[in-house]
Design an enzyme around this catalytic site. Structure first.
Site, PDB file in Angstrom:
ATOM      1  N   HIS A  69     -12.554 -28.162  -1.846  1.00 17.57           N
ATOM      2  CA  HIS A  69     -12.317 -28.310  -0.528  1.00 17.57           C
ATOM      3  C   HIS A  69     -13.611 -27.965   0.146  1.00 17.57           C
ATOM      4  O   HIS A  69     -14.010 -26.940  -0.044  1.00 17.57           O
ATOM      5  CB  HIS A  69     -11.258 -27.820   0.026  1.00 17.57           C
ATOM      6  CG  HIS A  69      -9.845 -27.741  -0.315  1.00 17.57           C
ATOM      7  ND1 HIS A  69      -9.367 -29.169  -0.519  1.00 17.57           N
ATOM      8  CD2 HIS A  69      -9.180 -27.023  -1.467  1.00 17.57           C
ATOM      9  CE1 HIS A  69      -8.082 -29.074  -1.173  1.00 17.57           C
ATOM     10  NE2 HIS A  69      -8.119 -27.726  -1.738  1.00 17.57           N
ATOM     11  N   SER A  94     -11.883 -33.311  -0.135  1.00 15.22           N
ATOM     12  CA  SER A  94     -10.924 -32.290  -0.925  1.00 15.22           C
ATOM     13  C   SER A  94     -10.708 -33.323  -2.177  1.00 15.22           C
ATOM     14  O   SER A  94     -10.631 -34.612  -2.271  1.00 15.22           O
ATOM     15  CB  SER A  94      -9.515 -32.699  -0.221  1.00 15.22           C
ATOM     16  OG  SER A  94      -9.414 -31.622   0.674  1.00 15.22           O
ATOM     17  N   CYS A 119      -5.176 -23.201 -18.738  1.00 13.70           N
ATOM     18  CA  CYS A 119      -4.347 -22.565 -19.644  1.00 13.70           C
ATOM     19  C   CYS A 119      -5.004 -22.881 -21.069  1.00 13.70           C
ATOM     20  O   CYS A 119      -5.904 -23.931 -21.218  1.00 13.70           O
ATOM     21  CB  CYS A 119      -2.987 -22.542 -19.403  1.00 13.70           C
ATOM     22  SG  CYS A 119      -2.165 -24.360 -19.486  1.00 13.70           S
ATOM     23  N   GLU A 176      -4.579 -28.975 -19.136  1.00 15.37           N
ATOM     24  CA  GLU A 176      -4.866 -27.342 -19.059  1.00 15.37           C
ATOM     25  C   GLU A 176      -4.511 -26.801 -17.421  1.00 15.37           C
ATOM     26  O   GLU A 176      -4.653 -25.813 -17.455  1.00 15.37           O
ATOM     27  CB  GLU A 176      -5.885 -27.056 -19.681  1.00 15.37           C
ATOM     28  CG  GLU A 176      -6.280 -27.351 -21.113  1.00 15.37           C
ATOM     29  CD  GLU A 176      -6.965 -28.862 -21.141  1.00 15.37           C
ATOM     30  OE1 GLU A 176      -7.164 -29.260 -19.861  1.00 15.37           O
ATOM     31  OE2 GLU A 176      -7.106 -29.284 -22.059  1.00 15.37           O
ATOM     32  N   SER A 177      -4.122 -27.613 -16.392  1.00 14.83           N
ATOM     33  CA  SER A 177      -3.733 -27.143 -15.240  1.00 14.83           C
ATOM     34  C   SER A 177      -4.711 -28.061 -14.089  1.00 14.83           C
ATOM     35  O   SER A 177      -4.532 -29.197 -14.004  1.00 14.83           O
ATOM     36  CB  SER A 177      -3.796 -25.823 -15.128  1.00 14.83           C
ATOM     37  OG  SER A 177      -2.803 -25.151 -15.707  1.00 14.83           O
TER      38      SER A 177
END
Lengths: 150, 150
Positions: free
Chosen positions: B103, B90, B118, B97-98
């Site tokens: 996974h 993971s 974003c 930007e996010s």
């Protein structure tokens, strides 16, 4: 994914051969089977509109922790960032069962979340936690069964 | 979301009044407008099947970093976990930007990724990085415009 490990640990079969017991590992399938579908994990795409307290870092962190608990998931790490000047927050809770993320636009009352969980966790149980915490006018949930094999 | 800040910083207008210049902040909208749609960010749901090196932690980390660079995004944190016994990984790259998450289920050759960005980042530029790194038999991308308001 330790939850998956707990649920699907390799089973060991002991057979008494003439040279004593033999341990044999049987490879397991870590995918989930439910209602005839086979998939890797449940991914909820959650959108909140008209939501409150999206600029409150302590509240967002507490809510993520409550959501993890409600889902019976295992928290490994939690990371949060507060972005001036709009006070938007990005947060990610890394779980043994995958992750929850949140990104907020307080000036629009909008938040985008992912709730991605494999194994025995209960991702849908996070929804009421989010609704209670952020009191949105509208909450939308889209479920994607990731890795769906049929 | 610092990229957004850079792109959409509050503009300051100076007007010469009788008492000198007056600075007035104009609130900005942090949502994106493109092709008539208004939304908060682009979220790519990426699935790889028949993929390689999904149990190679250093390779996964290098690939996430390459993907961030390709997208012209800004890395804030990167977290990776290796889960025995199936060696699934993971990973989450938290961005200004996010985020990008991965996974993996190496025993099935399957990986589930999110690429959520974003501002001025280029999430679609990550796809060829992922394809080159993991050499999947099949790669699927679904684009969701998060917070789409019309």
């Amino acid at each position: 994914m330790s939850k998956i490990q707990a649920l699907f640990q390799s089973e060991t079969f002991a057979s008494d051969g003439e040279h004593g017991s033999i341990a044999r590992e049987v490879p397991k399938d870590y995918f989930i089977e439910r209602d005839g579908a086979r998939y890797a994990g449940t991914h909820l795409i959650v959108d909140l509109w008209g939501a409150e307290r999206l600029d409150d870092l302590a509240h967002v962190e507490a809510t993520l922790r409550d959501a993890v608990t409600a889902a019976k998931a295992t928290l490994l790490h939690i990371l949060l960032h507060h972005f001036p000047p709009n006070q938007g927050i990005s947060g990610v809770a890394v779980l043994a069962e995958s992750h929850i993320s949140i990104h907020t636009w307080p000036e629009n009352g909008y938040a985008a979340l992912d709730v991605f969980m494999c194994g025995g966790a209960e991702p849908h149980a996070t929804i009421e936690v989010l609704r209670a915490a952020f009191n949105p006018d509208r909450l939308a949930v889209e479920e994607i069964l990731r890795g769906r094999a049929g």
